[in-house]
Every structure is written in structure tokens, then in C-alpha cells.
Design a protein around this motif. Structure first.
Motif, PDB file in Angstrom:
ATOM      1  N   ALA A   1      23.913  41.475  57.166  1.00 34.13           N
ATOM      2  CA  ALA A   1      24.642  40.420  57.875  1.00 34.13           C
ATOM      3  C   ALA A   1      24.657  40.634  59.383  1.00 34.13           C
ATOM      4  N   GLY A   2      24.431  41.866  59.800  1.00 36.03           N
ATOM      5  CA  GLY A   2      24.546  42.165  61.222  1.00 36.03           C
ATOM      6  C   GLY A   2      25.983  42.175  61.691  1.00 36.03           C
ATOM      7  N   HIS A   3      26.902  42.497  60.783  1.00 34.53           N
ATOM      8  CA  HIS A   3      28.327  42.535  61.103  1.00 34.53           C
ATOM      9  C   HIS A   3      28.928  43.856  60.647  1.00 34.53           C
ATOM     10  N   ARG A   4      29.907  44.322  61.387  1.00 34.22           N
ATOM     11  CA  ARG A   4      30.697  45.466  60.948  1.00 34.22           C
ATOM     12  C   ARG A   4      31.779  44.973  59.989  1.00 34.22           C
ATOM     13  N   LEU A   5      32.301  45.849  59.170  1.00 35.66           N
ATOM     14  CA  LEU A   5      33.398  45.468  58.279  1.00 35.66           C
ATOM     15  C   LEU A   5      34.591  44.961  59.081  1.00 35.66           C
ATOM     16  N   ALA A   6      34.797  45.524  60.250  1.00 35.40           N
ATOM     17  CA  ALA A   6      35.942  45.118  61.076  1.00 35.40           C
ATOM     18  C   ALA A   6      35.818  43.689  61.599  1.00 35.40           C
ATOM     19  N   ASP A   7      34.628  43.094  61.499  1.00 34.77           N
ATOM     20  CA  ASP A   7      34.426  41.731  62.005  1.00 34.77           C
ATOM     21  C   ASP A   7      35.002  40.658  61.079  1.00 34.77           C
ATOM     22  N   VAL A   8      35.278  41.011  59.827  1.00 31.97           N
ATOM     23  CA  VAL A   8      35.649  39.976  58.855  1.00 31.97           C
ATOM     24  C   VAL A   8      37.050  39.440  59.124  1.00 31.97           C
ATOM     25  N   ASP A   9      37.256  38.183  58.716  1.00 30.71           N
ATOM     26  CA  ASP A   9      38.563  37.556  58.832  1.00 30.71           C
ATOM     27  C   ASP A   9      39.398  37.733  57.569  1.00 30.71           C
ATOM     28  N   ALA A  10      38.734  37.986  56.436  1.00 29.70           N
ATOM     29  CA  ALA A  10      39.450  38.167  55.172  1.00 29.70           C
ATOM     30  C   ALA A  10      38.544  38.895  54.189  1.00 29.70           C
ATOM     31  N   VAL A  11      39.168  39.477  53.175  1.00 24.83           N
ATOM     32  CA  VAL A  11      38.450  40.151  52.093  1.00 24.83           C
ATOM     33  C   VAL A  11      38.761  39.410  50.792  1.00 24.83           C
ATOM     34  N   ALA A  12      37.717  39.093  50.022  1.00 20.39           N
ATOM     35  CA  ALA A  12      37.898  38.445  48.721  1.00 20.39           C
ATOM     36  C   ALA A  12      37.294  39.338  47.645  1.00 20.39           C
ATOM     37  N   VAL A  13      37.922  39.366  46.487  1.00 19.50           N
ATOM     38  CA  VAL A  13      37.446  40.210  45.397  1.00 19.50           C
ATOM     39  C   VAL A  13      37.695  39.512  44.073  1.00 19.50           C
ATOM     40  N   THR A  14      36.810  39.739  43.109  1.00 16.83           N
ATOM     41  CA  THR A  14      37.044  39.228  41.758  1.00 16.83           C
ATOM     42  C   THR A  14      38.220  39.964  41.142  1.00 16.83           C
ATOM     43  N   SER A  15      39.280  39.216  40.843  1.00 15.28           N
ATOM     44  CA  SER A  15      40.462  39.798  40.209  1.00 15.28           C
ATOM     45  C   SER A  15      40.366  39.709  38.686  1.00 15.28           C
ATOM     46  N   GLY A  16      39.578  38.773  38.180  1.00 20.91           N
ATOM     47  CA  GLY A  16      39.378  38.573  36.755  1.00 20.91           C
ATOM     48  C   GLY A  16      38.733  37.224  36.514  1.00 20.91           C
ATOM     49  N   PRO A  17      38.357  36.948  35.290  1.00 21.49           N
ATOM     50  CA  PRO A  17      38.299  37.841  34.131  1.00 21.49           C
ATOM     51  C   PRO A  17      37.070  38.749  34.199  1.00 21.49           C
TER      52      PRO A  17
END
Length: 349
Positions: free
Chosen positions: A69-85
Motif C-alpha cells: 500500500a505504501g502506507h505505515r500502520l500509523a497512517d490508517v484512520d481505523a482498524v476493521a477485523v472479522t469478529s464472526g462468524p
């Protein structure tokens, strides 16, 4: 926050470790590791093996996606993750990683629904989903017919499988035919040399009495059993099994029922857009039959590129981005890994 937020997505519900960066509706960086080869010798996914594979792959995939992506982790505005199922242990790995990142980076965390994320993947290829859209999700562990009125806030399940998911049926039939795991790609290749009308395999839950109780539901257990009995009868008689014809006829039976009920939902709900997602969408007969029937019915068909149909971080980031752009509240850092998360629950609280 930016009008088109940069969202980091993490997917670990089964046997793929996916990490991606999405800005608004544009995929800007992606990395995926699969443990499918580690499960092949068992003929199916082993939860403990999948969980350990996620642990090993998570940091390398974060690094690779960030570089892509050419981005550092610190550049993100939010984090999304699969919570389920998904598989409980596998989900825990992704959820724990996402919580750690959100806490360290001081970014909002969105725990999203895996099934809705599959539908949302389409926005990365074709732009915003029409509202409403009928969505058919067909994967190794899920077969669901949904109506998405708003992909971030309002998804309703019309029906689902009452036994085997379509992908599970492919794996079991492949085993009977002596084809490797996972069964879907191998059956698809064999089917291209066969006659889909050679064998009249049953179409589950399409009889009149079934349609009254299970109008939008699916069942593939009976079809799987019919294939097994047909093959065993040939073997008992000492006759060769025409693998290509069996594969083509089985695959057509699956595609017929899937598309028939999806288009029935479109007609009865007055919806002119159908989206198909999930790993089984790579099947050539399903794609061809869906295109043919949608064209005949005047329904617009949307299917993402194959890489976005399988489990991946991009679909998770895409759904997270939709939630951020709508101003939805973030999930609590105590969000769970919910192996039985219902599709109507799009975001973990």
C-alpha cells in the motif's frame, strides 16, 4: 477524519490470513496467506492447524500489505477485523491482533460480520451497491441468500443452507471421485470436459411442498448422497466412473438451485440487482448460468474478481470503510470473537 478514510482490514475466520488497506472504496494494498495445503492431507480444515497458521502469518501479512500500500500502520484512520462468524480459535487470532493495533495506534476499531464483508467486497470492483441488492453468498462454510438494503446497517437473511454448504458438498463429492482437496477447483476443471445433462441429480428443496416451508433455503446433503450412491453403483457393477460427467452434472445441479432461488427472490421482492460472492463463485458453471438467467430476467449481475470472492482482508477493510464513512460508532475494545455471529449483526458492539 478524511472523507475517504484509510482502513486496515484483518481477516482470519478460517484458513486464510488476509490483511489489506482500503481507502474509501479503493483497494490500495493487499496480502494473503493460505494454510489450505496444510489441511489437504486431512481432507478438510483442522481448526487448531488454522489457528497456528494465523499466528505465524499475521505479522508477515501486516508488513507485506503495508509495503504494497505504501502506507505505515500509523497512517490508517481505523482498524476493521472479522469478529464472526468463523472458527473460534482462528477468529481470536485476528481479533487479538486488531485490538492490539487499535490500542497502540489509538485508532477506532470495527468488528465486522464476515458474511456481510463478502457482499461488500463488490464495491471495490464495481462501486457502491444498489440499494436494495439481493446477495447470494456461496463459500466453503456458508450458503446464504440475503437482501442488502444498506450494506453497513441493514442486511436481512432470506434463507440459508439447512445442512451442508455448497462448498462442503464440493469437497465431499471430490473425495468420492478421487479428486484432491479443496474440491471446488478440481471439480470445476473436470466438469469442463463433461456433459452437465448426463446424469439427472436431484435439486434439493425445490419440490412444491419444500418451497412452501423453505422457499429461499438450500440443501445439498441429498445431492451429495445421490452422487455417492450413483458412483458406488457403477463401481459395484464393475463399470468405469465417468468423472467428468459426474462432476459436470453435480456442478450444474448446484448452480441450478443456487441461481433459481436467487432470481426467485429478485422477482418476488421486485429487486433488479443480484450480487454473488464467496469462494464457490469461482465455479465456471455457476458464473455462466447466473449470467444467462440474469440476462433473461433483466436482472443486473455483479460478481467481484475471483481474488475478492475468497476470504481476504480487502472485504473486511471495505466494510469497515463503509461504516466509518457513515459515521457509525466504533466497536468496544472488549469485542468478542463470535463464531456464530448472525448476519443481521453487521458490527460488533
Amino acid at each position: 477524519m478524511a472523507a475517504e478514510p484509510l482502513v486496515l482490514g484483518i481477516e482470519s475466520s478460517c484458513d486464510e490470513t488476509g490483511v489489506a488497506f482500503v481507502r474509501g472504496t479503493t483497494l490500495v494494498g493487499d496480502a494473503l496467506a493460505s494454510s489450505v495445503d496444510e489441511h489437504a492431507r486431512f481432507g478438510g480444515v483442522v481448526p487448531e492447524v488454522a489457528s497456528r497458521a494465523h499466528l505465524e502469518a499475521m505479522i508477515p501479512m501486516l508488513e507485506r500489505a503495508s509495503a504494497d500500500a505504501g502506507h505505515r500502520l500509523a497512517d490508517v484512520d481505523a482498524v476493521a477485523v472479522t469478529s464472526g462468524p468463523g472458527l473460534a480459535g482462528a477468529l481470536m487470532v485476528g481479533v487479538a491482533a486488531a485490538k492490539a493495533l487499535a490500542l497502540c495506534l489509538d485508532k477506532p476499531l470495527y468488528g465486522v460480520n464476515h458474511l456481510a464483508a463478502h457482499v461488500c467486497a463488490d464495491v471495490l470492483d464495481h462501486g457502491p451497491l444498489p440499494e436494495p441488492t439481493v446477495a447470494l453468498l456461496v463459500s466453503g462454510g456458508h450458503t446464504n441468500l440475503l437482501v442488502a438494503r444498506d450494506i453497513a446497517t441493514d442486511v436481512e437473511e432470506l434463507g440459508g443452507t439447512i445442512d451442508d454448504a455448497a462448498g462442503e458438498a464440493y469437497d465431499k463429492v471430490a473425495r468420492v471421485l478421487g479428486l484432491p482437496y479443496p474440491g471446488g477447483p478440481h471439480i470445476d476443471r473436470a466438469a469442463r470436459e463433461g456433459d452437465p445433462a448426463a446424469i439427472a441429480f436431484p435439486r434439493g428443496l425445490t419440490a412444491r411442498h419444500d418451497m412452501e416451508r423453505h422457499r429461499y433455503d438450500y440443501s445439498f446433503s441429498g445431492l451429495k448422497t445421490a452422487v455417492v450412491r450413483w458412483v458406488e453403483a457403477r463401481e459395484r457393477a464393475g463399470e468405469p466412473v465417468p468423472v467428468a460427467d459426474v462432476a459436470a452434472s453435480f456442478s450444474m445441479a448446484v448452480a441450478d438451485v443456487l441461481t433459481r432461488k436467487a432470481l426467485l427472490a429478485c422477482a418476488e421482492l421486485g429487486i433488479r440487482d443480484l450480487q454473488i460472492g464467496g469462494g464457490v463463485t469461482a465455479n465456471s458453471q455457476l458464473r455462466a448460468l447466473a449470467e444467462e438467467r440474469c440476462a433473461a430476467a433483466g436482472v443486473s449481475l455483479r460478481v467481484p474478481r475471483p481474488r475478492l470472492c475468497t476470504d481476504n482482508g480487502a472485504m473486511v477493510a471495505a466494510l469497515g470503510a463503509q461504516m466509518v464513512m457513515r459515521g457509525l460508532p466504533a466497536s468496544d475494545l472488549a469485542l468478542p470473537a463470535d463464531s456464530s455471529m448472525p448476519v443481521e449483526q453487521l458490527r460488533a458492539s
